[in-house]
Write a protein that holds these residues in place. Sequence first.
Motif, PDB file in Angstrom:
ATOM      1  N   THR A   2       0.956  -1.321   0.000  1.00  0.00           N
ATOM      2  CA  THR A   2       0.179   0.138  -0.019  1.00  0.00           C
ATOM      3  C   THR A   2       0.894   1.182  -0.030  1.00  0.00           C
ATOM      4  OG1 THR A   2      -1.666  -1.158   1.082  1.00  0.00           O
ATOM      5  CG2 THR A   2      -1.969   1.334   1.267  1.00  0.00           C
ATOM      6  N   THR A   3       1.828   1.082   0.884  1.00  0.00           N
ATOM      7  CA  THR A   3       2.872   2.401   0.722  1.00  0.00           C
ATOM      8  C   THR A   3       3.445   2.627  -0.324  1.00  0.00           C
ATOM      9  OG1 THR A   3       3.053   1.915   3.103  1.00  0.00           O
ATOM     10  CG2 THR A   3       4.902   3.378   2.145  1.00  0.00           C
ATOM     11  N   ILE A   4       3.815   1.485  -1.048  1.00  0.00           N
ATOM     12  CA  ILE A   4       4.676   1.738  -2.044  1.00  0.00           C
ATOM     13  C   ILE A   4       3.549   2.265  -3.355  1.00  0.00           C
ATOM     14  CG2 ILE A   4       5.952   0.464  -4.441  1.00  0.00           C
ATOM     15  CD1 ILE A   4       7.127  -1.305  -2.264  1.00  0.00           C
ATOM     16  N   LEU A   5       2.411   1.761  -3.614  1.00  0.00           N
ATOM     17  CA  LEU A   5       1.365   2.119  -4.595  1.00  0.00           C
ATOM     18  C   LEU A   5       1.079   3.732  -4.061  1.00  0.00           C
ATOM     19  CD1 LEU A   5      -0.790  -0.975  -4.670  1.00  0.00           C
ATOM     20  CD2 LEU A   5       0.986  -0.115  -6.391  1.00  0.00           C
ATOM     21  N   THR A   6       1.035   4.108  -3.011  1.00  0.00           N
ATOM     22  CA  THR A   6       0.582   5.613  -2.835  1.00  0.00           C
ATOM     23  C   THR A   6       1.886   6.385  -3.020  1.00  0.00           C
ATOM     24  OG1 THR A   6      -0.443   4.727  -0.650  1.00  0.00           O
ATOM     25  CG2 THR A   6       0.228   7.047  -0.967  1.00  0.00           C
ATOM     26  N   LEU A  28      -3.009   4.788  -9.188  1.00  0.00           N
ATOM     27  CA  LEU A  28      -2.474   3.627  -8.386  1.00  0.00           C
ATOM     28  C   LEU A  28      -3.156   3.704  -6.870  1.00  0.00           C
ATOM     29  CD1 LEU A  28       1.164   3.788  -9.627  1.00  0.00           C
ATOM     30  CD2 LEU A  28      -0.286   1.721 -10.170  1.00  0.00           C
ATOM     31  N   SER A  29      -3.496   2.530  -6.595  1.00  0.00           N
ATOM     32  CA  SER A  29      -4.021   2.472  -5.277  1.00  0.00           C
ATOM     33  C   SER A  29      -4.460   1.145  -4.809  1.00  0.00           C
ATOM     34  CB  SER A  29      -5.394   3.253  -5.131  1.00  0.00           C
ATOM     35  OG  SER A  29      -6.495   2.624  -6.005  1.00  0.00           O
ATOM     36  N   MET A  30      -4.524   0.668  -3.463  1.00  0.00           N
ATOM     37  CA  MET A  30      -4.818  -0.582  -2.880  1.00  0.00           C
ATOM     38  C   MET A  30      -6.355  -0.655  -2.994  1.00  0.00           C
ATOM     39  SD  MET A  30      -3.685  -3.466  -1.881  1.00  0.00           S
ATOM     40  CE  MET A  30      -1.905  -3.111  -1.736  1.00  0.00           C
TER      41      MET A  30
END
Length: 390
Positions: free
Chosen positions: A338-342, A352-354
């Motif tokens: 989630t952190t990487i996608l954010t 990009l999002s979870m």
Amino acid sequence: MSRLLQRLFGRLPIGWLQLTHNRTRFAAAIAGVAFANVLVFVQLGIMNSMAVATLRPYEFFRADIIMSAADANAIADGGNVARQWMLQALANPDVIAGMGLFVANVPWDRGQTDISLTTFGIDPFKQDFISPKIAADLNLLQVNDAAILDRLARGITRDEAVAIRPQTPLSFETDGRTIKAYNTFSGGGGFGGDGYMLVSDQTFLSLFPARSSAAPDHILLRTRPGTSVDEVSEQLRGQISDSSLRIRSYADAMAEDLRYQQTRRPTGVIFGFGVFIGILVGLIIIYQVLSTDVADHLREYATFKAMGYGSRFFLGIVFEEALILGVFGFIPGLIVGTTILTVMAKVTTLPLSMTLVMAASVFVGTIAVSSLSGAIATRRVAAADPADLF
């Protein structure tokens, strides 16, 4: 945790005790599973963003049928369509309106960086073909060299976008012409450009003097309410003189564009393989951990087998370990993914999002891969003779 697992399984949590006996190995196993989850999350996030970015420009317009050239696999691809075919289509009593749509990329030299805007040329007097969120500003495009700019485009700062208003337009040069953006709309960077821009068809033709008003890239059609879009499309395929045209419902065009991006474009295929590699890495890591654990406890398993415990007992222990590894590896993988996608979404402006669907599918996949790895790892115990294990 031991008490909780004992209540859950109705017996002593042997798998948990074996895994946590060597805490360093347990932590390394959790890190490995989490790493595999992160790989899958990032690849799935990029694939989802590609799907959202592919369909986003279709959201700017309202149409029932789209007429495109034979080689138009995407909204920004393909040859031109003669406007005369729109006139033939309007002869159908179920077709009530049509509009030519021009598409091309416009460069914008921003000094330190150059950006490319996917630009749509439209008729500003045909509001019925434009999304209601944008249609209210179409009167601004009646002025020559006027534009409505994507405020989420890469390279445009938030403060700069907020300042764009009819009273304070943003002027910029492109190909020797000065374009003034009088307002903004929500688009976002994609894989084919850094953002979007809407101009009138006349402004578009002044930007691309080699293009002709008689040959737009696509023709959008609106049908009479209550009619079957598929039936009208079939009628038009027999009515239009050019049999090479792709005459499809707007929904079919969206689905075909998405399928083309995911299965035939290199980016979509690469991201798909990335998901597969992530799953394969997770399978190998979990199998290696469980196989090593089984090898380290063969004597204990031999004792249980000699006491009369069957294969289901051993399978239950290894499945317990697989479930623990899957759950404990999924949680940090979800957080890091989630952190990487954010961060990637902020840097690239890609959507990009979870999502809940992503998280649920990866969790189920992790448990399934863990169970498969556990089933493979128990084969050595199931086939062994207790006398040979001592």
